[in-house]
Design a protein around this motif. Structure first.
Motif, PDB file in Angstrom:
ATOM      1  N   PRO A 233       0.812  -1.224   0.000  1.00 51.15           N
ATOM      2  CA  PRO A 233       0.000   0.000   0.000  1.00 51.15           C
ATOM      3  C   PRO A 233       0.846   1.274   0.000  1.00 51.15           C
ATOM      4  O   PRO A 233       0.923   1.996   1.003  1.00 51.15           O
ATOM      5  CB  PRO A 233      -0.833  -0.140   1.279  1.00 51.15           C
ATOM      6  N   GLU A 234       1.481   1.540  -1.114  1.00 49.54           N
ATOM      7  CA  GLU A 234       2.282   2.764  -1.275  1.00 49.54           C
ATOM      8  C   GLU A 234       2.229   3.155  -2.745  1.00 49.54           C
ATOM      9  O   GLU A 234       2.180   2.291  -3.631  1.00 49.54           O
ATOM     10  CB  GLU A 234       3.733   2.502  -0.852  1.00 49.54           C
ATOM     11  N   GLY A 235       2.190   4.419  -3.028  1.00 50.48           N
ATOM     12  CA  GLY A 235       2.200   4.878  -4.411  1.00 50.48           C
ATOM     13  C   GLY A 235       0.837   5.091  -5.034  1.00 50.48           C
ATOM     14  O   GLY A 235       0.745   5.385  -6.228  1.00 50.48           O
ATOM     15  N   GLY A 236      -0.242   4.938  -4.251  1.00 52.40           N
ATOM     16  CA  GLY A 236      -1.574   5.209  -4.768  1.00 52.40           C
ATOM     17  C   GLY A 236      -2.308   3.954  -5.209  1.00 52.40           C
ATOM     18  O   GLY A 236      -1.717   3.010  -5.749  1.00 52.40           O
ATOM     19  N   ALA A 237      -3.636   3.943  -5.006  1.00 53.05           N
ATOM     20  CA  ALA A 237      -4.457   2.770  -5.273  1.00 53.05           C
ATOM     21  C   ALA A 237      -4.509   2.431  -6.754  1.00 53.05           C
ATOM     22  O   ALA A 237      -4.434   1.259  -7.143  1.00 53.05           O
ATOM     23  CB  ALA A 237      -5.871   2.998  -4.730  1.00 53.05           C
ATOM     24  N   LYS A 238      -4.634   3.440  -7.611  1.00 53.21           N
ATOM     25  CA  LYS A 238      -4.765   3.180  -9.046  1.00 53.21           C
ATOM     26  C   LYS A 238      -3.519   2.499  -9.588  1.00 53.21           C
ATOM     27  O   LYS A 238      -3.605   1.502 -10.338  1.00 53.21           O
ATOM     28  CB  LYS A 238      -5.017   4.502  -9.774  1.00 53.21           C
ATOM     29  N   LEU A 239      -2.354   3.018  -9.224  1.00 56.83           N
ATOM     30  CA  LEU A 239      -1.087   2.435  -9.667  1.00 56.83           C
ATOM     31  C   LEU A 239      -0.945   1.006  -9.155  1.00 56.83           C
ATOM     32  O   LEU A 239      -0.548   0.092  -9.890  1.00 56.83           O
ATOM     33  CB  LEU A 239       0.076   3.289  -9.175  1.00 56.83           C
ATOM     34  N   ASN A 240      -1.292   0.803  -7.917  1.00 57.45           N
ATOM     35  CA  ASN A 240      -1.110  -0.509  -7.304  1.00 57.45           C
ATOM     36  C   ASN A 240      -2.106  -1.542  -7.821  1.00 57.45           C
ATOM     37  O   ASN A 240      -1.798  -2.736  -7.886  1.00 57.45           O
ATOM     38  CB  ASN A 240      -1.193  -0.404  -5.782  1.00 57.45           C
ATOM     39  N   LYS A 312       2.517   8.357   6.118  1.00 54.37           N
ATOM     40  CA  LYS A 312       3.740   9.012   5.644  1.00 54.37           C
ATOM     41  C   LYS A 312       4.095  10.221   6.491  1.00 54.37           C
ATOM     42  O   LYS A 312       5.274  10.600   6.602  1.00 54.37           O
ATOM     43  CB  LYS A 312       3.581   9.431   4.188  1.00 54.37           C
ATOM     44  N   ASN A 313       3.080  10.845   7.091  1.00 50.60           N
ATOM     45  CA  ASN A 313       3.327  12.020   7.946  1.00 50.60           C
ATOM     46  C   ASN A 313       4.117  11.641   9.194  1.00 50.60           C
ATOM     47  O   ASN A 313       4.738  12.492   9.822  1.00 50.60           O
ATOM     48  CB  ASN A 313       2.001  12.674   8.349  1.00 50.60           C
ATOM     49  N   ILE A 314       4.030  10.345   9.556  1.00 48.35           N
ATOM     50  CA  ILE A 314       4.829   9.882  10.710  1.00 48.35           C
ATOM     51  C   ILE A 314       6.164   9.427  10.133  1.00 48.35           C
ATOM     52  O   ILE A 314       6.425   8.235   9.945  1.00 48.35           O
ATOM     53  CB  ILE A 314       4.109   8.736  11.453  1.00 48.35           C
ATOM     54  N   SER A 320      10.742   2.927   8.932  1.00 47.28           N
ATOM     55  CA  SER A 320      10.797   1.548   9.426  1.00 47.28           C
ATOM     56  C   SER A 320       9.881   0.639   8.617  1.00 47.28           C
ATOM     57  O   SER A 320      10.222  -0.509   8.317  1.00 47.28           O
ATOM     58  CB  SER A 320      10.390   1.503  10.904  1.00 47.28           C
ATOM     59  N   LEU A 321       8.725   1.202   8.227  1.00 50.59           N
ATOM     60  CA  LEU A 321       7.783   0.412   7.440  1.00 50.59           C
ATOM     61  C   LEU A 321       8.372   0.024   6.084  1.00 50.59           C
ATOM     62  O   LEU A 321       8.187  -1.099   5.606  1.00 50.59           O
ATOM     63  CB  LEU A 321       6.481   1.193   7.241  1.00 50.59           C
ATOM     64  N   LYS A 322       9.081   0.955   5.466  1.00 52.51           N
ATOM     65  CA  LYS A 322       9.658   0.691   4.144  1.00 52.51           C
ATOM     66  C   LYS A 322      10.713  -0.411   4.196  1.00 52.51           C
ATOM     67  O   LYS A 322      10.946  -1.109   3.208  1.00 52.51           O
ATOM     68  CB  LYS A 322      10.259   1.978   3.569  1.00 52.51           C
ATOM     69  N   VAL A 325       8.279  -3.925   6.619  1.00 50.59           N
ATOM     70  CA  VAL A 325       6.898  -4.371   6.391  1.00 50.59           C
ATOM     71  C   VAL A 325       6.524  -4.374   4.922  1.00 50.59           C
ATOM     72  O   VAL A 325       6.103  -5.394   4.357  1.00 50.59           O
ATOM     73  CB  VAL A 325       5.894  -3.496   7.191  1.00 50.59           C
ATOM     74  N   LEU A 326       6.718  -3.233   4.260  1.00 52.47           N
ATOM     75  CA  LEU A 326       6.236  -3.097   2.883  1.00 52.47           C
ATOM     76  C   LEU A 326       6.851  -4.106   1.909  1.00 52.47           C
ATOM     77  O   LEU A 326       6.133  -4.620   1.031  1.00 52.47           O
ATOM     78  CB  LEU A 326       6.479  -1.660   2.404  1.00 52.47           C
ATOM     79  N   PRO A 327       8.136  -4.469   2.032  1.00 49.24           N
ATOM     80  CA  PRO A 327       8.699  -5.444   1.088  1.00 49.24           C
ATOM     81  C   PRO A 327       7.992  -6.795   1.127  1.00 49.24           C
ATOM     82  O   PRO A 327       7.877  -7.483   0.114  1.00 49.24           O
ATOM     83  CB  PRO A 327      10.161  -5.570   1.530  1.00 49.24           C
TER      84      PRO A 327
END
Length: 550
Positions: A233-240, A312-314, A320-322, A325-327
């Motif tokens: 869940p990064e980069g926008g829903a449409k792209l993903n 992203k504001n945090i 840490s998430l990048k 978690v995200l991978p």
């Protein structure tokens, strides 16, 4: 010829008695009318109660005479006498009920405790007239026939045990266990290309080995396979969404390579888009600082763009998430859906004797339902209690004892149950009822409130003579007790509707319904079927319900 003076005195005495008021009352005794309410005696809650009305005609009762009356129930094995009731004329100086010379009606309540055999009986009044110390017996007057014991047909929960029904706790044994085997391939960020090393990863090797094992295991059946692709869940829903679609296509091709030469089932391919569900799961299991803050954001916002922006504001957390978690969310899953055939009933019964230790708690609980002998059930439940501290087995142990009429052992077993629920309240009510404490039983049943407990309370009501309450509780329900309750309140159409069993006892009750409706043919037809049960045949021969049809 001289006549002996003693003989003369005796003749004079007999003449005096013959002409006495006692003799006249005895001669007129046939004019005394006796009625009974009810006309046919009925047993209610193991008691026979009735009101006997005695009407004395004008001029019958001599003012200086007394009449002693004893109500007596006469039955096959003997008789039962009530206390003697004494009446006196107007000029007798005593404290009994006065019957005036002008006549009148005296009402008396009679009461007898029921004993076996009284179903074929009659009530009579035995009288004795007393005048100036001389007694003069009068013929007994038959008052009523009886006794109706239809309520005693109430169906008990278990033969030889409690009148109440207590069901076993159910097991969660699965005859078919649904299983999954899974492997996955990972993608680089914003890529849908499958790297060659991904097809040789440990995850894929384990998945391939699982497919081989499924094929070799006769208890396992492969029912379907799935390919499910995601994007982090990064980069926008449409792209993903677009990226996820591309990954589903490449993953499908990779799946074909991975499973080449192996047995597979029909495969479904899905694209899930942004994997917020997986994201939440990984965050909750992580040791990321402020992970609770991230989870709150997920709960507060449902819009994916808002979620991503807020996270992203945090900034420190997002870094840490990048990394951690995200991978792990850039992936495609390969899933094999499997049905595992658990032990069959035959196998469970065999294992009880041959290798009971391989059975888990649920298997033991199921196995106990497959045997009829109480000792076998008990040993299986005791095994589950000893090995798994099974509270359900502890409860079922009590039920097994209760159904076998071992009330004391059942009570001890129920006392050891830890789960204080409605089922246990019902069981304690059954114990109380088996011990003859209907009041305590009723308290437990009402506290339980289950449908089973309500049916048990209806049994208490029938046994206690509260027929209206039983009929109300069982109104609209099917079953023998529901039908009996309606018969006892004379709602015969409802009783007929409630009877569904084609069994001797139900035919017996149908015969009673027919008798009350004046249907002689119905009585005959239903008793013919009911009399297949010898106990019911013997009962029918004496049952007052069928007195007019013998």
């Amino acid at each position: 010829m001289k006549i002996n003076s003693r003989i003369i005195a005796l003749i004079a005495g007999v003449a005096a008695v013959a002409c006495s008021p006692a003799a006249k009352m005895a001669e007129m005794y046939e004019n005394v009318k006796v009625t009974c309410n009810p006309e046919v005696l009925e047993v209610i809650a193991d008691e026979i109660n009735a009101v006997v009305s005695v009407s004395y005609p004008d001029g019958y009762f001599h003012p200086k005479a007394m009449l002693a009356v004893t109500p007596v129930i006469v039955f096959e094995d003997g008789e039962a006498q009530m206390r003697t009731l004494t009446y006196q004329g107007e000029k007798v100086k005593d404290n009994y009920k006065v019957v005036p010379t002008t006549g009148g009606t005296v009402n008396e309540r009679v009461h007898f405790d029921y004993v076996d055999g009284m179903e074929s009986a009659y009530l009579e009044l035995r009288g004795e007239i007393i005048y100036k110390g001389v007694s003069y017996a009068v013929p007994a007057k038959k008052v009523a026939d009886g006794s109706n014991i239809t309520y005693k047909l109430v169906e008990f929960g278990c033969e030889g045990g409690s009148p109440a029904t207590v069901a076993y706790k159910t097991d969660n044994y699965q005859e078919i266990i649904k299983q999954t085997e899974e492997g996955q391939i990972m993608y680089s960020i914003n890529s849908s290309n499958v790297a060659s090393n991904q097809l040789k990863s440990q995850s894929i090797k384990d998945f391939q080995a699982a497919l081989d094992e499924i094929k070799a295991n006769e208890r396992k059946t492969l029912t379907g396979t799935e390919v499910i692709a995601y994007a982090s869940p990064e980069g926008g829903a449409k792209l993903n969404d677009k990226l996820s679609d591309s990954r589903s296509k490449s993953a499908d091709k990779a799946f074909s390579q991975v499973t080449k030469g192996k047995e597979t089932a029909e495969t479904s391919v899905k694209s899930m888009g942004q994997d917020w569900e997986g994201f939440q799961d990984l965050v909750s299991k992580s040791d990321i600082e402020d992970k609770d803050l991230i989870l709150r954001v997920l709960n507060m916002y449902s819009d994916p763009a808002v979620r991503e922006s807020e996270i992203k504001n945090i900034s420190e957390v997002y870094t840490s998430l990048k990394k951690s978690v995200l991978p792990d969310l850039r992936r495609a899953r390969f899933i094999a859906n499997v049905e595992y055939q658990n032990y069959t009933a035959e196998e469970l019964v065999k294992l009880i004797n041959d290798n009971i230790d391989v059975l888990d708690e649920e298997a033991l609980l199921r196995a106990a339902t497959l045997v009829n002998e109480t000792n076998k059930k008990v040993s299986i439940y005791e095994k589950a209690i000893d090995k798994y501290n099974s509270d359900r087995a502890q409860f079922n142990l009590g039920v097994a004892y209760l159904n076998n009429g071992q009330v004391a052992k059942a009570e001890r077993a129920f006392k050891a149950v830890k789960t204080q629920d409605a089922d246990l309240e019902n069981a304690l009510g059954a114990i109380a009822l088996a011990n003859g404490d209907k009041q305590a039983a009723s308290q437990h049943f009402k506290k339980s409130g289950t449908e089973e407990a309500k049916a048990n309370q209806a049994v208490v009501d029938i046994l206690s003579g509260n027929y209206d309450a039983a009929a109300k509780a069982l109104a609209g329900k099917e079953g023998f007790n529901a039908a009996l309750a309606q018969v006892l309140v004379d709602n015969l159409p409802a009783a007929t509707k409630a009877l569904t069993c084609q069994c001797p006892k139900s035919y017996y009750l149908r015969a009673i319904i027919a008798a009350r409706q004046g249907n002689a043919q119905g009585v005959q037809d239903n008793l013919k079927k009911a009399n297949e049960d010898k106990k019911l045949a013997a009962r029918a021969a004496k049952d007052i319900e069928f007195a007019m049809y013998r």
